[in-house]
Design an enzyme around this catalytic site. Structure first.
Site, mmCIF file in Angstrom:
data_model
loop_
_atom_site.group_PDB
_atom_site.id
_atom_site.type_symbol
_atom_site.label_atom_id
_atom_site.label_comp_id
_atom_site.label_asym_id
_atom_site.label_seq_id
_atom_site.Cartn_x
_atom_site.Cartn_y
_atom_site.Cartn_z
ATOM 1 N N HIS A 156 -23.282 -9.579 14.410
ATOM 2 C CA HIS A 156 -21.971 -9.073 13.993
ATOM 3 C C HIS A 156 -21.572 -9.789 12.704
ATOM 4 C CE1 HIS A 156 -17.505 -8.125 15.249
ATOM 5 N NE2 HIS A 156 -17.728 -7.935 13.956
ATOM 6 N N HIS A 180 -11.231 -4.195 20.095
ATOM 7 C CA HIS A 180 -10.126 -3.600 19.341
ATOM 8 C C HIS A 180 -9.412 -2.586 20.221
ATOM 9 C CE1 HIS A 180 -10.686 -5.548 15.471
ATOM 10 N NE2 HIS A 180 -11.983 -5.396 15.633
ATOM 11 N N GLY A 222 -8.565 -9.226 19.203
ATOM 12 C CA GLY A 222 -8.572 -7.767 19.140
ATOM 13 C C GLY A 222 -8.640 -7.104 20.503
ATOM 14 N N ASP A 265 -15.197 -20.770 14.905
ATOM 15 C CA ASP A 265 -14.842 -21.390 13.624
ATOM 16 C C ASP A 265 -13.642 -22.316 13.748
ATOM 17 O OD1 ASP A 265 -12.890 -19.476 14.040
ATOM 18 O OD2 ASP A 265 -13.066 -18.551 12.062
ATOM 19 N N HIS A 317 -10.284 -18.677 15.060
ATOM 20 C CA HIS A 317 -10.148 -17.496 15.908
ATOM 21 C C HIS A 317 -9.915 -17.843 17.373
ATOM 22 C CE1 HIS A 317 -11.740 -15.322 12.431
ATOM 23 N NE2 HIS A 317 -11.375 -14.211 13.035
ATOM 24 N N ASP A 354 -18.802 -12.639 12.399
ATOM 25 C CA ASP A 354 -17.809 -11.655 11.952
ATOM 26 C C ASP A 354 -17.401 -11.953 10.508
ATOM 27 O OD1 ASP A 354 -16.092 -9.456 12.110
ATOM 28 O OD2 ASP A 354 -14.433 -10.626 12.934
ATOM 29 N N LEU A 398 -5.389 -12.999 11.030
ATOM 30 C CA LEU A 398 -6.791 -13.260 10.743
ATOM 31 C C LEU A 398 -7.542 -11.954 10.537
ATOM 32 C CD1 LEU A 398 -7.521 -16.069 13.350
ATOM 33 C CD2 LEU A 398 -7.665 -16.319 10.872
ATOM 34 N N ALA A 399 -8.476 -11.969 9.577
ATOM 35 C CA ALA A 399 -9.252 -10.773 9.258
ATOM 36 C C ALA A 399 -10.682 -11.198 8.956
ATOM 37 C CB ALA A 399 -8.636 -10.049 8.060
#
Length: 384
Positions: A58, A194, A219, A247, A250, A273, A308-309
């Site tokens: 991913h 999601h 999500g 990380d 997240h 991600d 966060l993205a």
């Protein structure tokens, strides 16, 4: 060319071999032996450990390139070669929710050219969308979100020459059960995420054939003592695989630990991600999909709302993080980023483990889990 690797440890799928020698035969793994033959060529990594090349199932981008750029040359060179510097030797280029034609063209380009990758090998494509719902959309564009369509998926996968091997969706969408049953029976890994699904809706998705949870905790509907939600379903379905972004932004380390304790290292998949700013200097503004983001303090956030993205995480750092946090052993950390990842995406027959006759894709780790070198098909391609 054949040679033997001497090292302190070799991380095999279900054991650690201490000391000894691993034979490399014409770019493939041979057997391990306690002694090497006389006059054999020895690659001496005394004081280091040997692990399989990392498998990122991913990942959206790296080194200022993103899969949604729809630039096959950038994917085959910039991203593929760049990933060797972080120990990744196999990966799934991952899309975002987008319009049908853009996704079809990305599939076509990868399907026609994936074998030309110059570095890390493209083992499949992951579609993160478009069959999601808006409540937990993250950086996904809700304008393109739709109910799943078997015919549409088949069109994409035909364009991809069968390389579309993993897709994410929300289990509460109309027609999901039929879609999952059909596509999973064709060997495609189905991931749930999601989504604002209830616990029951999520479990029904698993019963239909879904086997992965997209970046668990993020999500998705949260765990509550009266409505366990998507997170509760992820914890409570023992034969499913939970992606985890380690990380430190997240998911809190304590929440990482709880999930790993519940599922085991053989059912937790370390993923990044990551987006195009991964591997780039800190600071600056970028675009993720169609949305502007800002990179600051080790995280990527949407300009619009600060959420966060994606991430800046590299998979070698994720492996090191979970060991440094005291959550798992080095062997377990490696497993989550190699064999478990490969099994979850159904590509363990070609990557993710040191195994006789498999391609000799491996990494050299210092005792503190810092990456020292990356080998592809038995040839050194990166050295720290």
């Amino acid at each position: 060319m054949s040679y033997f690797i001497k090292a302190d440890k070799f991380f095999y799928p279900y054991e650690t071999k201490r000391g000894g020698y691993l034979e490399i035969i014409e770019g493939k793994f041979g057997n391990w032996a306690s002694q090497a033959p006389e006059n054999a060529e020895i690659l001496d990594y005394s004081g280091y450990n040997i692990a399989p090349g990392l498998v990122d199932t991913h990942i959206h981008g790296f080194h200022d390139f993103d899969v949604m750029d729809d630039d096959i040359r950038g994917l085959l060179t910039t991203m593929s070669e760049g990933l060797l510097s972080v120990g990744v030797t196999s990966f799934f280029p991952s899309t975002l929710t987008g319009d049908h034609e853009t996704l079809r063209h990305i599939c076509e380009e990868i399907g026609n050219h994936y074998q030309e990758a110059k570095g890390a090998k493209i083992q499949g494509i992951f579609f993160e969308g478009p069959y999601f719902t808006e409540k937990h959309k993250g950086a996904q564009n809700p304008n393109y979100m739709t109910d799943p369509s078997v015919a549409e998926f088949h069109e994409w996968n035909a364009a991809a020459k069968g390389m579309l091997k993993k897709i994410g969706l929300a289990p509460e969408r109309k027609g999901v059960a039929e879609f999952i049953r059909t596509i999973s029976s064709e060997g495609v890994a189905i991931a749930l995420g999601h989504s604002n699904a209830s616990y029951e809706q999520a479990v029904r998705g698993v019963e239909a054939g879904a086997n992965i949870w997209v970046h668990t905790y993020n999500g998705m509907s949260a765990l509550n003592h009266r409505e366990p939600g998507m997170v509760g379903a992820a914890f409570d379905t023992p034969n499913t695989y939970t992606e985890l972004i380690c990380d430190g932004h997240h998911v809190h380390p304590a929440a990482c630990k709880a999930l790993i304790n519940a599922k085991g290292a053989d059912h937790v998949v370390l993923v990044t991600d990551s987006m195009r700013a991964a591997g780039m200097p800190e600071g600056g503004s970028y675009v993720l999909g169609e949305f502007p983001v800002v990179v600051k303090d080790g995280a990527v956030r949407l300009v619009s709302d600060g959420n966060l993205a994606a991430s800046l995480l590299t998979l070698n750092q994720a492996v090191k993080n979970v060991v440094d946090w005291g959550i798992v052993t080095p062997e377990e950390a490696v497993m989550m980023a190699t064999l478990t990842a490969a099994i979850s995406a159904k590509v363990d027959n070609v990557c993710g483990q040191i195994k006789y006759s498999h391609a000799a894709d491996f990494i050299v780790l210092k005792p503190d889990m810092t990456l020292s070198a990356t080998y592809l098909d038995g040839e050194k391609r990166f050295e720290a």
